[in-house]
Design a protein around this motif. Structure first.
Motif, PDB file in Angstrom:
ATOM      1  N   GLY A  84       0.881  -1.147   0.008  1.00 34.20           N
ATOM      2  CA  GLY A  84       0.037  -0.035  -0.008  1.00 34.20           C
ATOM      3  C   GLY A  84       0.862   1.390   0.055  1.00 34.20           C
ATOM      4  N   PHE A  85       2.198   1.234  -0.184  1.00 32.13           N
ATOM      5  CA  PHE A  85       3.172   2.246  -0.218  1.00 32.13           C
ATOM      6  C   PHE A  85       3.450   2.913  -1.531  1.00 32.13           C
ATOM      7  CE2 PHE A  85       4.359   0.194   3.933  1.00 32.13           C
ATOM      8  CZ  PHE A  85       3.647   1.029   4.716  1.00 32.13           C
ATOM      9  N   CYS A  86       3.731   3.874  -1.906  1.00 33.07           N
ATOM     10  CA  CYS A  86       4.026   4.521  -3.265  1.00 33.07           C
ATOM     11  C   CYS A  86       5.362   4.152  -3.571  1.00 33.07           C
ATOM     12  CB  CYS A  86       4.075   6.056  -3.061  1.00 33.07           C
ATOM     13  SG  CYS A  86       2.301   6.687  -2.883  1.00 33.07           S
ATOM     14  N   ILE A  87       5.470   4.142  -4.856  1.00 38.88           N
ATOM     15  CA  ILE A  87       6.892   3.561  -5.324  1.00 38.88           C
ATOM     16  C   ILE A  87       7.802   4.598  -5.955  1.00 38.88           C
ATOM     17  CG2 ILE A  87       7.636   1.844  -7.037  1.00 38.88           C
ATOM     18  CD1 ILE A  87       4.987   0.644  -7.075  1.00 38.88           C
ATOM     19  N   PRO A  88       8.946   4.817  -5.368  1.00 40.84           N
ATOM     20  CA  PRO A  88       9.821   6.063  -5.916  1.00 40.84           C
ATOM     21  C   PRO A  88      10.151   5.477  -7.443  1.00 40.84           C
ATOM     22  CG  PRO A  88      10.512   5.200  -3.732  1.00 40.84           C
ATOM     23  CD  PRO A  88       9.656   4.266  -4.033  1.00 40.84           C
ATOM     24  N   VAL A  89      10.362   6.655  -8.241  1.00 38.97           N
ATOM     25  CA  VAL A  89      10.771   6.379  -9.642  1.00 38.97           C
ATOM     26  C   VAL A  89      12.344   6.140  -9.730  1.00 38.97           C
ATOM     27  CG1 VAL A  89       8.681   7.292 -10.533  1.00 38.97           C
ATOM     28  CG2 VAL A  89      11.007   8.767 -10.236  1.00 38.97           C
ATOM     29  N   ARG A  90      12.815   5.383 -10.960  1.00 36.82           N
ATOM     30  CA  ARG A  90      14.081   5.663 -11.080  1.00 36.82           C
ATOM     31  C   ARG A  90      14.657   6.795 -11.935  1.00 36.82           C
ATOM     32  NH1 ARG A  90      11.833   0.965 -13.544  1.00 36.82           N
ATOM     33  NH2 ARG A  90      11.956   1.977 -15.421  1.00 36.82           N
ATOM     34  N   ARG A  91      15.810   7.031 -11.959  1.00 37.93           N
ATOM     35  CA  ARG A  91      16.627   8.246 -12.582  1.00 37.93           C
ATOM     36  C   ARG A  91      16.154   8.262 -13.854  1.00 37.93           C
ATOM     37  NH1 ARG A  91      20.825  10.574  -9.433  1.00 37.93           N
ATOM     38  NH2 ARG A  91      20.366  10.047  -7.253  1.00 37.93           N
ATOM     39  N   GLY A  92      15.698   9.322 -14.392  1.00 39.90           N
ATOM     40  CA  GLY A  92      15.420   9.546 -15.804  1.00 39.90           C
ATOM     41  C   GLY A  92      13.882   9.241 -16.062  1.00 39.90           C
ATOM     42  N   GLU A  93      13.273   8.912 -14.910  1.00 40.01           N
ATOM     43  CA  GLU A  93      11.618   8.396 -15.170  1.00 40.01           C
ATOM     44  C   GLU A  93      10.780   9.590 -14.558  1.00 40.01           C
ATOM     45  OE1 GLU A  93       8.643   4.855 -13.639  1.00 40.01           O
ATOM     46  OE2 GLU A  93      10.844   4.605 -13.500  1.00 40.01           O
ATOM     47  N   ALA A  94       9.895  10.046 -15.181  1.00 38.15           N
ATOM     48  CA  ALA A  94       8.891  10.981 -14.685  1.00 38.15           C
ATOM     49  C   ALA A  94       8.215  10.400 -13.405  1.00 38.15           C
ATOM     50  CB  ALA A  94       7.955  11.655 -15.549  1.00 38.15           C
ATOM     51  N   GLY A  95       8.193  11.273 -12.281  1.00 41.12           N
ATOM     52  CA  GLY A  95       7.432  10.982 -11.375  1.00 41.12           C
ATOM     53  C   GLY A  95       6.759  12.006 -10.511  1.00 41.12           C
ATOM     54  N   LEU A  96       5.806  11.903  -9.951  1.00 43.59           N
ATOM     55  CA  LEU A  96       4.981  12.977  -9.130  1.00 43.59           C
ATOM     56  C   LEU A  96       5.917  13.343  -7.866  1.00 43.59           C
ATOM     57  CD1 LEU A  96       2.085  14.478  -8.579  1.00 43.59           C
ATOM     58  CD2 LEU A  96       1.692  12.519  -7.132  1.00 43.59           C
ATOM     59  N   LEU A  97       5.926  14.917  -7.747  1.00 41.08           N
ATOM     60  CA  LEU A  97       6.785  15.109  -6.816  1.00 41.08           C
ATOM     61  C   LEU A  97       5.926  15.581  -5.455  1.00 41.08           C
ATOM     62  CD1 LEU A  97       8.915  16.686  -5.444  1.00 41.08           C
ATOM     63  CD2 LEU A  97       8.029  18.815  -6.404  1.00 41.08           C
ATOM     64  N   VAL A  98       6.226  14.701  -4.394  1.00 44.67           N
ATOM     65  CA  VAL A  98       5.597  14.943  -3.065  1.00 44.67           C
ATOM     66  C   VAL A  98       6.720  15.375  -2.095  1.00 44.67           C
ATOM     67  CG1 VAL A  98       3.917  13.256  -3.681  1.00 44.67           C
ATOM     68  CG2 VAL A  98       5.958  12.359  -2.790  1.00 44.67           C
ATOM     69  N   ILE A  99       6.177  16.381  -1.350  1.00 44.97           N
ATOM     70  CA  ILE A  99       7.015  16.832  -0.311  1.00 44.97           C
ATOM     71  C   ILE A  99       6.832  16.634   1.029  1.00 44.97           C
ATOM     72  CG2 ILE A  99       8.237  18.776   0.612  1.00 44.97           C
ATOM     73  CD1 ILE A  99       7.725  20.117  -2.308  1.00 44.97           C
ATOM     74  N   LYS A 100       7.346  15.910   2.120  1.00 46.79           N
ATOM     75  CA  LYS A 100       7.018  15.417   3.422  1.00 46.79           C
ATOM     76  C   LYS A 100       6.365  16.751   4.211  1.00 46.79           C
ATOM     77  CE  LYS A 100       7.809  12.150   7.095  1.00 46.79           C
ATOM     78  NZ  LYS A 100       9.059  11.225   7.486  1.00 46.79           N
ATOM     79  N   ILE A 101       5.400  16.536   4.776  1.00 46.73           N
ATOM     80  CA  ILE A 101       4.726  17.560   5.700  1.00 46.73           C
ATOM     81  C   ILE A 101       5.302  17.185   6.896  1.00 46.73           C
ATOM     82  CG2 ILE A 101       2.531  18.585   6.812  1.00 46.73           C
ATOM     83  CD1 ILE A 101       1.179  17.579   4.247  1.00 46.73           C
ATOM     84  N   THR A 102       6.170  18.389   7.593  1.00 46.49           N
ATOM     85  CA  THR A 102       6.749  18.294   8.822  1.00 46.49           C
ATOM     86  C   THR A 102       6.743  19.671   9.518  1.00 46.49           C
ATOM     87  OG1 THR A 102       9.050  18.892   8.223  1.00 46.49           O
ATOM     88  CG2 THR A 102       8.594  16.443   7.941  1.00 46.49           C
ATOM     89  N   LYS A 103       7.243  19.735  10.818  1.00 47.07           N
ATOM     90  CA  LYS A 103       7.404  20.919  11.349  1.00 47.07           C
ATOM     91  C   LYS A 103       7.962  21.984  10.668  1.00 47.07           C
ATOM     92  CE  LYS A 103       6.594  19.631  16.204  1.00 47.07           C
ATOM     93  NZ  LYS A 103       6.998  19.494  17.551  1.00 47.07           N
TER      94      LYS A 103
END
Length: 462
Positions: free
Chosen positions: A254-273
């Motif tokens: 159920g976790f998201c899959i990081p892309v390889r170098r050169g592969e387009a991926g959705l940018l997500v940024i961790k929400i922290t303090k």
């Protein structure tokens, strides 16, 4: 005058909700709306008493900035006092100095203009030159007249400047640096070739986003570069995205899959303090939809940028497309910005806007390009075909072309695609010239109602 009708249309509803409205002018043409000009003239030059900000904290709401609305209705992004100060400091990080004169023609309701441009000047003590309306033909004249040393841009403005006729003395200016975002690689190269060795500080960020990137190196086309410090301060990831289902791809756990170098991926940024996401005013559901949970581990939360990026083997990051703009055809993802970059060099093209349109009986969406021609030039189907075939994979070649006198843009100079997608390629509705890819003739031919009918009846194989 430009805003009066719009203000008066919604004024009763605003007043009913207890919202006060003002004109930044000497007099008000609208009953019930006060003009702030006289009060501003009478105001003291002394600093405001501390009691007015006694309850202000870094997390207090400073302003609301509405998103441009390219993929939906505009939303009021919450900008806190801390974020305002951090974004205003971006100019300093890029090398803005107190001795600089910064020129911007972007509207001040644009977050880059207000926070990076004007805010950056206030932060370092630089001079800011504001132009009420952008003019490509007067751009360099303005820079010379006001001794401008830094210019602020968005990608389309730089394209307009590069599309102006060449004139003698184009390098006769004092501009040393350009700060902005959204400049495509071919425009970047052309700008430097024509106007001299200006330092380009391309950055990436969203008004409501919780982090961003700055390209300090001048690598053409890149929006930044990943490093250990950046990852530690703002943990981001590029994850696989299913364009057809409009959602991230998840593994068996159920976790998201990081892309390889050169592969387009959705940018997500961790929400922290350190990198909080404050969301939008007035609608918790809109805020909720921008948060992805259980991305890399159970219980985490990431801001969904809605943008597809690529990282190369040197850790440089490149903007690829908006998730709503990328479409799927022949089982492949087509990034509209990539297609635009490949076709923009065609000699008769002034501007191009690529999008996907639905075709009855076909899965996904096929490519279509709205094209604005250079003055005095005509559409040449053979040249367009040759460039498309040479530079693009077959699935990314646009099947339809629409010629427009001017491409529709937002108030912040972003191309609109939604209306074009809705109108499709029906010659019975669209009165502008339409062309269709004819593989047998290796060119684009006029799209007639008869050809359109054959496509609908699936007599023509796409």
């Amino acid at each position: 005058a430009d805003l009066q009708a719009a203000v008066e249309e919604v004024l009763p509803a605003l007043q009913q909700d207890g919202v006060r409205v003002f004109y930044l002018s000497a007099a008000s043409p609208t009953p019930g709306v006060e003009a702030l000009g006289p009060s501003m003239e009478e105001a003291s030059d002394e600093p405001l008493p501390a009691r007015h900000r006694a309850d202000i904290t870094p997390n207090s709401k400073a302003i609301y900035i509405f998103t441009s609305g390219t993929t939906g209705l505009p939303k009021a992004a919450v900008i806190t006092e801390k974020k305002l100060m951090m974004v205003a400091n971006m100019g300093r990080l890029c090398g803005l100095r107190a001795s600089d004169v910064l020129y911007t023609a972007l509207p001040l309701y644009h977050s880059a203009a207000l926070l990076v441009g004007l805010g950056g000047c206030l932060e370092v003590g630089a001079t800011c030159v504001l132009r009420a309306k952008f003019s490509a033909s007067h751009f360099w004249d303005d820079c010379r007249r006001y001794n401008v040393t830094v210019i602020q841009y968005v990608g389309e403005l730089m394209r307009y400047i590069c599309n102006t006729p060449e004139r003698p003395g184009e390098r006769d200016h004092s501009v040393r640096m350009a700060i902005g975002n959204g400049m495509r690689a071919e425009v970047w190269r052309k700008f430097l070739q024509r106007f001299g060795p200006v330092t380009i500080r391309e950055f990436y960020g969203a008004t409501e986003g919780n982090a961003g990137f700055i390209n300090y190196t001048g690598k053409i086309g890149a929006v930044g570069r990943a490093n250990a410090f950046l990852k530690k301060f703002s943990a981001f990831e590029l994850i696989r995205y299913n364009v057809e289902r409009d959602e991230p791809v998840r593994n068996e756990q159920g976790f998201c899959i990081p892309v390889r170098r050169g592969e387009a991926g959705l940018l997500v940024i961790k929400i922290t303090k350190k990198t909080p996401f404050h969301g939008y005013a007035g609608d918790p559901e809109k805020t909720k939809r921008k948060i992805l949970r259980n991305v890399l581990e159970k219980g985490d939360a990431f801001f969904n940028s809605g943008d597809l990026l690529v990282m190369d083997h040197e850790n440089f990051l490149y903007f690829q497309d908006r998730v709503g703009d990328t479409f799927r055809w022949k089982g492949e993802n087509v990034a509209t910005t990539e297609v635009e970059d490949m076709l923009a060099p065609v000699s008769f093209i002034q501007e191009i806007n690529v999008y996907g349109v639905s075709v009855p009986g076909c899965e996904g969406r096929c490519g279509m390009a709205a094209v604005c021609l250079r003055a005095g030039m005509s559409f040449q189907g053979e040249s367009f075909y040759a460039q498309a075939k040479e530079s693009l994979p077959s699935y990314a070649v646009p099947l339809f072309v629409r010629i427009q006198e001017a491409l529709e843009i937002t108030g912040t100079f972003k191309q609109r695609k939604s209306n074009l997608i809705k109108e499709g390629f029906d010659p019975n509705v669209i009165k502008e010239p339409l062309f269709f890819l004819d593989e047998t003739k290796k060119t684009y031919v006029p799209l007639s109602p008869a050809v359109y009918a054959d496509i609908l009846e699936m007599k023509l194989k796409l």
